[in-house]
Design a protein around this motif. Structure first.
Motif, PDB file in Angstrom:
ATOM      1  N   SER A 145       0.850  -1.190   0.000  1.00 42.57           N
ATOM      2  CA  SER A 145       0.000   0.000   0.000  1.00 42.57           C
ATOM      3  C   SER A 145       0.887   1.241   0.000  1.00 42.57           C
ATOM      4  N   HIS A 146       0.663   2.141  -0.947  1.00 43.53           N
ATOM      5  CA  HIS A 146       1.508   3.333  -1.108  1.00 43.53           C
ATOM      6  C   HIS A 146       1.161   4.413  -0.084  1.00 43.53           C
ATOM      7  N   GLY A 147       1.982   5.448  -0.034  1.00 45.99           N
ATOM      8  CA  GLY A 147       1.735   6.588   0.833  1.00 45.99           C
ATOM      9  C   GLY A 147       0.677   7.512   0.253  1.00 45.99           C
ATOM     10  N   LEU A 148       0.212   8.445   1.075  1.00 45.24           N
ATOM     11  CA  LEU A 148      -0.791   9.415   0.637  1.00 45.24           C
ATOM     12  C   LEU A 148      -0.281  10.192  -0.563  1.00 45.24           C
ATOM     13  N   ASP A 259       1.383   6.341   5.089  1.00 42.88           N
ATOM     14  CA  ASP A 259       0.003   5.922   5.360  1.00 42.88           C
ATOM     15  C   ASP A 259      -0.255   4.492   4.912  1.00 42.88           C
ATOM     16  N   GLY A 260       0.572   3.994   3.991  1.00 41.96           N
ATOM     17  CA  GLY A 260       0.480   2.572   3.627  1.00 41.96           C
ATOM     18  C   GLY A 260       0.918   1.675   4.770  1.00 41.96           C
ATOM     19  N   GLY A 261       1.872   2.151   5.586  1.00 44.55           N
ATOM     20  CA  GLY A 261       2.258   1.400   6.768  1.00 44.55           C
ATOM     21  C   GLY A 261       1.157   1.399   7.810  1.00 44.55           C
ATOM     22  N   THR A 262       0.479   2.551   7.971  1.00 47.06           N
ATOM     23  CA  THR A 262      -0.678   2.615   8.856  1.00 47.06           C
ATOM     24  C   THR A 262      -1.749   1.648   8.399  1.00 47.06           C
ATOM     25  N   THR A 263      -1.993   1.631   7.091  1.00 52.33           N
ATOM     26  CA  THR A 263      -2.986   0.720   6.518  1.00 52.33           C
ATOM     27  C   THR A 263      -2.632  -0.719   6.832  1.00 52.33           C
ATOM     28  N   THR A 264      -1.351  -1.053   6.755  1.00 55.64           N
ATOM     29  CA  THR A 264      -0.912  -2.414   7.050  1.00 55.64           C
ATOM     30  C   THR A 264      -1.246  -2.799   8.484  1.00 55.64           C
ATOM     31  N   ALA A 265      -0.885  -1.938   9.437  1.00 53.40           N
ATOM     32  CA  ALA A 265      -1.146  -2.250  10.842  1.00 53.40           C
ATOM     33  C   ALA A 265      -2.635  -2.348  11.129  1.00 53.40           C
ATOM     34  N   HIS A 266      -3.430  -1.452  10.553  1.00 49.34           N
ATOM     35  CA  HIS A 266      -4.879  -1.470  10.748  1.00 49.34           C
ATOM     36  C   HIS A 266      -5.478  -2.733  10.136  1.00 49.34           C
ATOM     37  N   ALA A 267      -5.062  -3.058   8.922  1.00 48.03           N
ATOM     38  CA  ALA A 267      -5.602  -4.249   8.246  1.00 48.03           C
ATOM     39  C   ALA A 267      -5.260  -5.518   9.011  1.00 48.03           C
ATOM     40  N   ALA A 281       7.836   3.503   8.169  1.00 53.84           N
ATOM     41  CA  ALA A 281       7.821   4.932   8.509  1.00 53.84           C
ATOM     42  C   ALA A 281       6.432   5.533   8.620  1.00 53.84           C
ATOM     43  N   GLY A 282       5.427   4.729   8.917  1.00 54.47           N
ATOM     44  CA  GLY A 282       4.076   5.253   9.024  1.00 54.47           C
ATOM     45  C   GLY A 282       3.665   5.572  10.451  1.00 54.47           C
ATOM     46  N   GLY A 292      -2.577  -3.099  17.535  1.00 57.97           N
ATOM     47  CA  GLY A 292      -1.775  -4.297  17.310  1.00 57.97           C
ATOM     48  C   GLY A 292      -2.617  -5.515  17.016  1.00 57.97           C
ATOM     49  N   SER A 293      -1.974  -6.674  17.098  1.00 57.59           N
ATOM     50  CA  SER A 293      -2.639  -7.943  16.817  1.00 57.59           C
ATOM     51  C   SER A 293      -1.851  -9.036  17.530  1.00 57.59           C
ATOM     52  N   HIS A 294      -2.116 -10.284  17.158  1.00 57.88           N
ATOM     53  CA  HIS A 294      -1.344 -11.407  17.692  1.00 57.88           C
ATOM     54  C   HIS A 294      -0.336 -11.931  16.665  1.00 57.88           C
ATOM     55  N   ARG A 295      -0.149 -11.179  15.591  1.00 55.09           N
ATOM     56  CA  ARG A 295       0.732 -11.629  14.513  1.00 55.09           C
ATOM     57  C   ARG A 295       1.928 -10.688  14.357  1.00 55.09           C
ATOM     58  N   PRO A 296       3.017 -11.161  13.747  1.00 57.11           N
ATOM     59  CA  PRO A 296       4.247 -10.354  13.706  1.00 57.11           C
ATOM     60  C   PRO A 296       4.134  -9.118  12.829  1.00 57.11           C
ATOM     61  N   LEU A 297       4.647  -8.003  13.354  1.00 57.21           N
ATOM     62  CA  LEU A 297       4.704  -6.759  12.583  1.00 57.21           C
ATOM     63  C   LEU A 297       6.003  -6.037  12.894  1.00 57.21           C
ATOM     64  N   LEU A 298       6.709  -5.670  11.838  1.00 56.87           N
ATOM     65  CA  LEU A 298       7.967  -4.927  11.936  1.00 56.87           C
ATOM     66  C   LEU A 298       7.681  -3.432  11.793  1.00 56.87           C
ATOM     67  N   GLN A 299       8.152  -2.649  12.759  1.00 52.85           N
ATOM     68  CA  GLN A 299       8.124  -1.192  12.652  1.00 52.85           C
ATOM     69  C   GLN A 299       9.516  -0.745  12.201  1.00 52.85           C
ATOM     70  N   PHE A 300       9.591  -0.235  10.975  1.00 56.35           N
ATOM     71  CA  PHE A 300      10.870   0.117  10.360  1.00 56.35           C
ATOM     72  C   PHE A 300      10.851   1.626  10.117  1.00 56.35           C
ATOM     73  N   GLY A 301      11.618   2.380  10.915  1.00 59.49           N
ATOM     74  CA  GLY A 301      11.514   3.821  10.873  1.00 59.49           C
ATOM     75  C   GLY A 301      12.763   4.529  10.415  1.00 59.49           C
ATOM     76  N   LYS A 302      12.586   5.825  10.162  1.00 57.49           N
ATOM     77  CA  LYS A 302      13.720   6.680   9.825  1.00 57.49           C
ATOM     78  C   LYS A 302      14.573   6.884  11.062  1.00 57.49           C
ATOM     79  N   GLN A 303      15.651   7.656  10.913  1.00 60.55           N
ATOM     80  CA  GLN A 303      16.604   7.815  12.018  1.00 60.55           C
ATOM     81  C   GLN A 303      15.934   8.367  13.277  1.00 60.55           C
ATOM     82  N   ASP A 304      15.138   9.426  13.116  1.00 57.59           N
ATOM     83  CA  ASP A 304      14.483  10.055  14.258  1.00 57.59           C
ATOM     84  C   ASP A 304      12.986  10.156  13.976  1.00 57.59           C
ATOM     85  N   LEU A 305      12.183   9.522  14.816  1.00 62.73           N
ATOM     86  CA  LEU A 305      10.741   9.565  14.638  1.00 62.73           C
ATOM     87  C   LEU A 305      10.204  10.952  14.985  1.00 62.73           C
ATOM     88  N   ASP A 306       9.140  11.364  14.282  1.00 64.60           N
ATOM     89  CA  ASP A 306       8.414  12.561  14.668  1.00 64.60           C
ATOM     90  C   ASP A 306       7.720  12.312  16.007  1.00 64.60           C
TER      91      ASP A 306
END
Length: 408
Positions: A145-148, A259-267, A281-282, A292-306
């Protein structure tokens, strides 16, 4: 843990309109990116890194129509239209043309909308409608899922790399959330989400994510139909030979940028068919995404989060009951996880961007390095949970990839 997101003071620059984002961030006016009378340099063919896997790659696009719901952004559209693109290991590529990064009509609309010169956009490593390689059995499936304001090609380097390692990757154009999408009849749909502001950002983004999650559910339904030999393409265009039965829908992952990363976590919270996810980076805008959920999810972010992003990621860590991992990419920015990490440097001569402006947008890591590091960890994460293949890259810091910082 219940989390209520509140507005915070921050620049509203989440639209992933590739080089338009570059121009905005660098302070150059989009509509006058190339000054009148300026010397026009000969266009240079943009290129993407080649896939690192052993499999040749094929691709095909489908036009899907969901008659059960209207378009979420254009009230007079009684049905929801989507474009998706499947990327897969190919049995043969001879005689099949290479796929463009953007279709010609979409490319011209993109340039016009963003005040850009005519660029020579990349040709991908995939071949259009090549037959599917069936050796090795059914393939795990990964959705993207792409970004906004982006489009389904924004992470092509990463997508075609996954396909070269044996995955079927399905990229989704969320029409009217995407910046430009060409439909089979040749007309181009553009973004229709209102401009974001401090007083509407949370409401509009949450609405967009919920529409995207509905898109994702529908796409999964259509993939099941394809696997059973049906053709859900609205124009009934032929599907590649060997596609029927090639998808292992018991092994479905999903990833997205911004926002595609947000969509992933929500879905993942709402649809148990998605067994593994990666958020690139969402910010987790919706309560469902942060739950969250009971399944694996990787949060992969930039150097410094907002600040807001950091708050939502912390809430996710508290709520999530499945395996999780949080990585940060040193020297990176929000833009380092997409193709334009490499494309912006190639476009710089035509746009007159300085090295400092390029660094401001894509970070100090450099585009070529970013698009080498990110796929390695994305591949490893999906391999671990969709194939039960542990390369140990995710066990801790690696001398090969010193830019990766393990947070959790």
């Amino acid at each position: 843990m219940h989390m209520k997101i509140t507005a915070m003071s921050r620049p509203l620059r989440r639209r992933s309109t590739l080089l338009a984002t570059v121009l905005l961030a660098s302070g150059l006016p989009v509509a006058t990116a190339v000054p009148a009378g300026a010397v026009q340099l000969a266009p240079v063919r943009f290129t993407l890194p080649m896939p690192t896997g052993r499999q040749r790659v094929g691709t095909t696009s489908l036009h899907l129509v969901d008659t059960s719901r209207p378009d979420p952004w254009v009230p007079d559209r009684p049905v929801r239209e989507l474009m998706i693109q499947l990327w897969y290991p190919a049995a043969a590529i001879h005689g099949y043309p290479p796929a463009p990064w953007l279709t010609p009509a979409a490319a011209r609309a993109y340039e016009q909308a963003n005040g850009l010169p005519v660029f020579t956009w990349p040709i991908t490593a995939a071949r259009l409608d090549a037959p599917v390689r069936r050796h090795g059995g059914r393939r795990p499936v990964v959705l993207y899922s792409h970004g906004l304001g982006g489009h389904r090609g924004d992470a092509t380097a990463l997508v075609q790399d996954l396909a070269s390692h044996g995955y079927v990757v399905v990229t989704i154009d969320h029409i009217h959330d995407a910046g430009v999408v060409e439909l089979p009849d040749g007309h181009v749909e553009t973004g229709a989400i209102p401009d974001l502001a401090e007083d509407n950002e949370i409401e509009l983004t949450s609405r967009a994510v919920r529409a995207r999650v509905a898109d994702t559910r529908f796409v999964l339904d259509q993939l099941a139909a394809i696997n059973h030999g049906e053709n859900p393409d609205h124009e009934h265009r032929s599907l590649p030979c060997g596609l029927r039965g090639a998808l292992d829908l018991d092994r479905v992952g999903m990833f997205g940028h911004s926002d595609g990363g947000t969509t992933t976590a929500h879905a993942m919270h709402t649809d148990f068919r998605i067994t593994t996810g990666i958020n690139l980076a969402g910010t987790l805008w919706t309560p469902e995404a942060a739950a969250g959920s009971h399944r694996p999810l990787l949060q992969f972010g930039k150097q410094d989060l907002d600040p807001l992003q950091a708050t939502t990621w912390a809430a996710f860590r508290t709520n999530h009951h499945g395996p999780t991992l949080q990585l940060h990419l040193a020297g990176s920015t929000h833009a380092s996880f997409e193709d334009f990490a490499v494309l912006v440097r190639q476009a710089a001569p035509q746009l007159g961007l300085t090295p400092d402006q390029i660094t401001e947008v894509v970070g100090t890591i450099g585009g070529q390095r970013a698009v080498g590091v990110v796929p390695a960890y994305v591949d490893a994460y999906f391999d671990r949970y969709l194939r039960h293949d542990n390369s140990h890259l995710l066990d801790g810091p690696s001398a090969r990839y010193p830019e990766i910082r393990f947070v959790l």
